[in-house]
Design a protein around this motif. Structure first.
Motif, PDB file in Angstrom:
ATOM      1  N   ARG A  63       0.840  -1.206   0.000  1.00 62.04           N
ATOM      2  CA  ARG A  63       0.000   0.000   0.000  1.00 62.04           C
ATOM      3  C   ARG A  63       0.874   1.255   0.000  1.00 62.04           C
ATOM      4  O   ARG A  63       0.583   2.237  -0.689  1.00 62.04           O
ATOM      5  CB  ARG A  63      -0.927  -0.006   1.218  1.00 62.04           C
ATOM      6  CG  ARG A  63      -2.061  -1.013   1.134  1.00 62.04           C
ATOM      7  CD  ARG A  63      -2.787  -1.122   2.464  1.00 62.04           C
ATOM      8  NE  ARG A  63      -3.333   0.163   2.905  1.00 62.04           N
ATOM      9  CZ  ARG A  63      -3.724   0.404   4.150  1.00 62.04           C
ATOM     10  NH1 ARG A  63      -3.612  -0.545   5.082  1.00 62.04           N
ATOM     11  NH2 ARG A  63      -4.219   1.584   4.471  1.00 62.04           N
ATOM     12  N   PHE A  64       1.958   1.195   0.765  1.00 62.83           N
ATOM     13  CA  PHE A  64       2.894   2.321   0.801  1.00 62.83           C
ATOM     14  C   PHE A  64       3.525   2.556  -0.567  1.00 62.83           C
ATOM     15  O   PHE A  64       3.608   3.694  -1.046  1.00 62.83           O
ATOM     16  CB  PHE A  64       3.978   2.054   1.846  1.00 62.83           C
ATOM     17  CG  PHE A  64       5.260   2.785   1.585  1.00 62.83           C
ATOM     18  CD1 PHE A  64       5.353   4.152   1.789  1.00 62.83           C
ATOM     19  CD2 PHE A  64       6.377   2.101   1.110  1.00 62.83           C
ATOM     20  CE1 PHE A  64       6.529   4.832   1.524  1.00 62.83           C
ATOM     21  CE2 PHE A  64       7.551   2.770   0.845  1.00 62.83           C
ATOM     22  CZ  PHE A  64       7.623   4.140   1.058  1.00 62.83           C
ATOM     23  N   ARG A  65       3.921   1.476  -1.196  1.00 63.88           N
ATOM     24  CA  ARG A  65       4.559   1.599  -2.514  1.00 63.88           C
ATOM     25  C   ARG A  65       3.593   2.213  -3.527  1.00 63.88           C
ATOM     26  O   ARG A  65       3.973   3.125  -4.287  1.00 63.88           O
ATOM     27  CB  ARG A  65       5.010   0.220  -2.986  1.00 63.88           C
ATOM     28  CG  ARG A  65       5.659   0.206  -4.360  1.00 63.88           C
ATOM     29  CD  ARG A  65       6.024  -1.199  -4.769  1.00 63.88           C
ATOM     30  NE  ARG A  65       6.601  -1.250  -6.097  1.00 63.88           N
ATOM     31  CZ  ARG A  65       6.951  -2.354  -6.719  1.00 63.88           C
ATOM     32  NH1 ARG A  65       6.796  -3.524  -6.122  1.00 63.88           N
ATOM     33  NH2 ARG A  65       7.457  -2.334  -7.934  1.00 63.88           N
ATOM     34  N   THR A  66       2.360   1.741  -3.536  1.00 62.34           N
ATOM     35  CA  THR A  66       1.365   2.265  -4.472  1.00 62.34           C
ATOM     36  C   THR A  66       1.106   3.747  -4.232  1.00 62.34           C
ATOM     37  O   THR A  66       1.063   4.555  -5.173  1.00 62.34           O
ATOM     38  CB  THR A  66       0.046   1.480  -4.336  1.00 62.34           C
ATOM     39  OG1 THR A  66       0.294   0.099  -4.640  1.00 62.34           O
ATOM     40  CG2 THR A  66      -1.009   2.026  -5.287  1.00 62.34           C
TER      41      THR A  66
ATOM     42  N   GLY B 109       6.040  14.069   2.212  1.00 59.13           N
ATOM     43  CA  GLY B 109       6.487  14.959   1.142  1.00 59.13           C
ATOM     44  C   GLY B 109       7.806  14.501   0.553  1.00 59.13           C
ATOM     45  O   GLY B 109       7.999  14.501  -0.670  1.00 59.13           O
ATOM     46  N   LEU B 110       8.723  14.102   1.429  1.00 57.45           N
ATOM     47  CA  LEU B 110      10.028  13.604   0.979  1.00 57.45           C
ATOM     48  C   LEU B 110       9.857  12.364   0.092  1.00 57.45           C
ATOM     49  O   LEU B 110      10.496  12.231  -0.957  1.00 57.45           O
ATOM     50  CB  LEU B 110      10.899  13.297   2.195  1.00 57.45           C
ATOM     51  CG  LEU B 110      12.313  12.767   1.986  1.00 57.45           C
ATOM     52  CD1 LEU B 110      13.203  13.158   3.170  1.00 57.45           C
ATOM     53  CD2 LEU B 110      12.342  11.250   1.838  1.00 57.45           C
TER      54      LEU B 110
ATOM     55  N   PHE C 231      10.084   9.377  -5.022  1.00 56.16           N
ATOM     56  CA  PHE C 231       9.555   8.436  -6.010  1.00 56.16           C
ATOM     57  C   PHE C 231       9.300   9.128  -7.345  1.00 56.16           C
ATOM     58  O   PHE C 231       9.466   8.523  -8.402  1.00 56.16           O
ATOM     59  CB  PHE C 231       8.274   7.783  -5.487  1.00 56.16           C
ATOM     60  CG  PHE C 231       8.530   6.587  -4.610  1.00 56.16           C
ATOM     61  CD1 PHE C 231       8.466   5.299  -5.135  1.00 56.16           C
ATOM     62  CD2 PHE C 231       8.849   6.737  -3.275  1.00 56.16           C
ATOM     63  CE1 PHE C 231       8.709   4.189  -4.344  1.00 56.16           C
ATOM     64  CE2 PHE C 231       9.098   5.636  -2.469  1.00 56.16           C
ATOM     65  CZ  PHE C 231       9.026   4.353  -3.000  1.00 56.16           C
ATOM     66  N   ARG C 232       8.925  10.423  -7.302  1.00 52.78           N
ATOM     67  CA  ARG C 232       8.713  11.161  -8.549  1.00 52.78           C
ATOM     68  C   ARG C 232      10.041  11.308  -9.289  1.00 52.78           C
ATOM     69  O   ARG C 232      10.124  11.079 -10.497  1.00 52.78           O
ATOM     70  CB  ARG C 232       8.118  12.541  -8.246  1.00 52.78           C
ATOM     71  CG  ARG C 232       7.800  13.341  -9.513  1.00 52.78           C
ATOM     72  CD  ARG C 232       7.336  14.751  -9.163  1.00 52.78           C
ATOM     73  NE  ARG C 232       6.124  14.738  -8.377  1.00 52.78           N
ATOM     74  CZ  ARG C 232       5.995  15.297  -7.175  1.00 52.78           C
ATOM     75  NH1 ARG C 232       7.032  15.911  -6.618  1.00 52.78           N
ATOM     76  NH2 ARG C 232       4.845  15.262  -6.535  1.00 52.78           N
ATOM     77  N   THR C 233      11.095  11.655  -8.543  1.00 54.00           N
ATOM     78  CA  THR C 233      12.421  11.814  -9.158  1.00 54.00           C
ATOM     79  C   THR C 233      12.936  10.480  -9.689  1.00 54.00           C
ATOM     80  O   THR C 233      13.465  10.403 -10.804  1.00 54.00           O
ATOM     81  CB  THR C 233      13.421  12.376  -8.131  1.00 54.00           C
ATOM     82  OG1 THR C 233      12.939  13.630  -7.639  1.00 54.00           O
ATOM     83  CG2 THR C 233      14.789  12.576  -8.756  1.00 54.00           C
TER      84      THR C 233
ATOM     85  N   VAL D 175      14.161  -2.476  -3.293  1.00 55.73           N
ATOM     86  CA  VAL D 175      15.473  -2.177  -3.866  1.00 55.73           C
ATOM     87  C   VAL D 175      15.266  -1.421  -5.174  1.00 55.73           C
ATOM     88  O   VAL D 175      14.540  -1.885  -6.059  1.00 55.73           O
ATOM     89  CB  VAL D 175      16.277  -3.469  -4.143  1.00 55.73           C
ATOM     90  CG1 VAL D 175      17.654  -3.124  -4.703  1.00 55.73           C
ATOM     91  CG2 VAL D 175      16.409  -4.299  -2.894  1.00 55.73           C
ATOM     92  N   ALA D 176      15.881  -0.260  -5.278  1.00 53.32           N
ATOM     93  CA  ALA D 176      15.854   0.504  -6.525  1.00 53.32           C
ATOM     94  C   ALA D 176      17.072   0.098  -7.342  1.00 53.32           C
ATOM     95  O   ALA D 176      18.201   0.145  -6.850  1.00 53.32           O
ATOM     96  CB  ALA D 176      15.873   1.999  -6.233  1.00 53.32           C
TER      97      ALA D 176
END
Length: 298
Positions: A180-183, A226-227, A232-234, A255-256
């Motif tokens: 849920r957090f990831r989404t 906000g962070l 995730f947008r960047t 993991v990114a």
């Protein structure tokens, strides 16, 4: 006794020995170095003099681990920004049935163990996690049995005073909250994200000054949300960036990766259905271990 028997005994106990060293050091790569050095010493031992291989090897690796921990103390003092343990990549099924082992390798516990002295940390791990006797621990840390009793009591009280009182989180619930957090983060759903965060949620990032990351912990649901959305947008704009779900420190982690190279690992701590802590590891030196799945045991 043959070299083969030395190797067989050591290999059989290696997951246990690795776990001891990792919990004291907080570094998988340094743990490998300690075990390699310990094996060279073990290979010279007359096995006819060894009554209990488990106890003997635990004592041997603990001594080497304490030496390594003291040698790295200065490096940690000079470290740029927050210092976090290296994430530990595990198999998905490892080791959910052992609650004590699972908690002992959690990022939250390892961060807490960082507040102990080297001797306190070794005594706590050997006694509370692995159940070694006071006489065995005394031999491992080079202290009297009486002193070890005192150190064990002091370290246990220290940990209990700082460890939050909560029931073990169901693995399925943690995974559900993580998904849920990831989404919410990927879609920029601020309301959905805030609903998952504890009011005093804390974001701690470890970059060692070698990657872009906050140099101090960020506290508060609004600030952390906000962070996260900015992050995730960047990340979504970076060519080839993908997010993979893995088991780190016996919990779900993200993991990114760009190609096969890990760019960062994000672990979460869940208490009472809310995310209370984020641990983000960005230091490339600490991501090297993310290429190898480890076996742990007690």
């Amino acid at each position: 006794m043959t070299t083969d028997e030395h190797a067989e005994r050591f290999t059989l106990l290696r997951p246990l020995l690795f776990t001891i060293v990792y919990e004291i050091l907080g570094s998988a790569t340094e743990s490998d170095d300690v075990l390699q050095d310990s094996y060279l010493r073990w290979a010279e031992v007359d096995l006819a003099t060894v009554r209990d291989t488990r106890s003997y090897l635990a004592r041997l690796v603990t001594r080497q681990t304490l030496n390594a921990l003291r040698a790295s103390a200065r490096r940690r003092e000079d470290y740029v920004g927050p210092w976090l343990p290296e994430p530990l990549l595990l198999d998905d099924a490892d080791p959910s049935a052992d609650v004590v082992l699972a908690e002992s390798v959690s990022m939250a516990m390892l961060v807490l163990l960082e507040t102990l002295t080297p001797d306190e940390r070794a005594v706590f791990v050997l006694r509370e996690v692995f159940g070694f006797g006071y006489d065995e621990i005394a031999a491992a840390v080079g202290k009297s049995v009486t002193t070890v009793h005192q150190v064990a009591h002091r370290s246990r009280e220290h940990v209990q005073a700082r460890r939050r009182r909560f029931q073990p989180v169901d693995a399925a619930e943690t995974m559900q909250i993580t998904e849920r957090f990831r989404t919410a983060s990927v879609t920029g759903d601020m309301a959905g994200l805030l609903s998952l965060l504890a009011p005093n949620v804390t974001w701690t990032a470890d970059s060692g000054g070698k990657a872009t990351a906050a140099r101090a912990p960020v506290v508060g649901a609004q600030k952390v949300a906000g962070l996260l959305i900015d992050l995730f947008r960047t990340g979504g704009r970076m060519p080839g960036m993908r997010i993979q779900m893995v088991n780190c420190n016996n919990g779900p982690a993200m993991v990114a990766r760009i190609g096969d190279r890990p760019e960062g690992v994000l672990l979460i701590e869940v208490i009472d259905g809310k995310i209370t802590n984020f641990y983000a590891v960005r230091n490339p030196d600490k991501l090297v271990a993310m290429t190898v799945r480890r076996q742990i045991s007690r």
